[in-house]
Structure formats: C-alpha cells, structure tokens
Scaffold this motif. Sequence first.
Motif, PDB file in Angstrom:
ATOM      1  N   GLY A  57       1.018  -1.271   0.028  1.00 23.52           N
ATOM      2  CA  GLY A  57      -0.233   0.056  -0.010  1.00 23.52           C
ATOM      3  C   GLY A  57       0.913   1.210  -0.058  1.00 23.52           C
ATOM      4  O   GLY A  57       2.053   1.072  -0.329  1.00 23.52           O
ATOM      5  N   GLU A  58       0.445   2.572   0.300  1.00 23.77           N
ATOM      6  CA  GLU A  58       1.025   3.539   0.531  1.00 23.77           C
ATOM      7  C   GLU A  58       2.490   3.345   1.217  1.00 23.77           C
ATOM      8  O   GLU A  58       2.127   2.828   2.620  1.00 23.77           O
ATOM      9  N   CYS A  59       3.389   3.752   1.024  1.00 21.24           N
ATOM     10  CA  CYS A  59       4.816   3.472   1.690  1.00 21.24           C
ATOM     11  C   CYS A  59       5.752   4.585   1.290  1.00 21.24           C
ATOM     12  O   CYS A  59       5.780   5.432   0.454  1.00 21.24           O
ATOM     13  N   GLU A  60       6.950   4.650   2.274  1.00 23.49           N
ATOM     14  CA  GLU A  60       7.721   5.386   1.945  1.00 23.49           C
ATOM     15  C   GLU A  60       8.462   4.908   0.566  1.00 23.49           C
ATOM     16  O   GLU A  60       8.657   3.820   0.412  1.00 23.49           O
ATOM     17  N   CYS A  61       9.063   5.894  -0.398  1.00 25.28           N
ATOM     18  CA  CYS A  61       9.648   5.373  -1.425  1.00 25.28           C
ATOM     19  C   CYS A  61      10.704   4.350  -1.463  1.00 25.28           C
ATOM     20  O   CYS A  61      10.809   3.306  -2.268  1.00 25.28           O
ATOM     21  N   SER A  62      11.598   4.647  -0.373  1.00 30.35           N
ATOM     22  CA  SER A  62      12.511   3.643  -0.011  1.00 30.35           C
ATOM     23  C   SER A  62      12.278   2.031   0.226  1.00 30.35           C
ATOM     24  O   SER A  62      12.876   1.234  -0.329  1.00 30.35           O
TER      25      SER A  62
END
Length: 122
Positions: A57-62
């Motif tokens: 789902g939505e996450c930090e790009c890294s």
Amino acid sequence: MEEPFHVADHLRDLAKAVHDVEEPFHVDLGDVALSRVLRALDDPTRLRMVTTMYELGECECSRAYAPLGLSKSNATNHLRVLRERGLVRRTQRGDQQYVVLRLAELESRLPRWLDSVLASVE
C-alpha cells in the motif's frame, strides 16, 4: 537581536523550493494512453516495484525499492517513469517521500488489469 544566517539552512530551503517547482504534477490518467501505462511495466524492475507497492500500500519510496537492492538514483528514475505513466502518486511529508499505486483510478479505466499483470509475476 537578529538570528544568525546559516548557509546550510538557506541552501536546503532553496533546494526544496527548486525541487517543488520542478517536480511535475501527476498526470491526468485521461491524458495517458493505456499502452503507455502498460509499457511502463515491461521493465522487470518496475514490475517488481509495482508488486511491492501493491503488497505494501502507501509506503515510503525507499520501501518500494529497498528489497530489490537498487541504488537511490536508479530507483528514482524508475519511480519517475511510473509516476509519468500514471501508475503511482508521490507525496512528501516532512523529509519523507511516499508513493502509492493509483489503483482506483486505473481500475476505473481497465478493471482487474493489475490482478492479471501481477498473476504473471513469478
């Protein structure tokens, strides 16, 4: 008393302002041919990144690229392609960049397309 001027703070603020101006907006999916969206996925690295983002789902790009062992610059290029082709939306919160698949928007144009694509991934 006037607060001291810190060059590093000024440069950081300036870099952020330039980045905000240069960062292109997210494309309107109505303006993107589905073939361009799907062509973004014929790169195995981008396909694996999309699979990771689908699972998280939505996450930090890294978090979208770290499991793949990509350098930040390489991952940034792949994320840019995915954003320009309408597959992801990137946001900034403080110092962190977040990315999320535009599932609902894409599903409205091509129902169950991502399920079909991801089913083909080993």
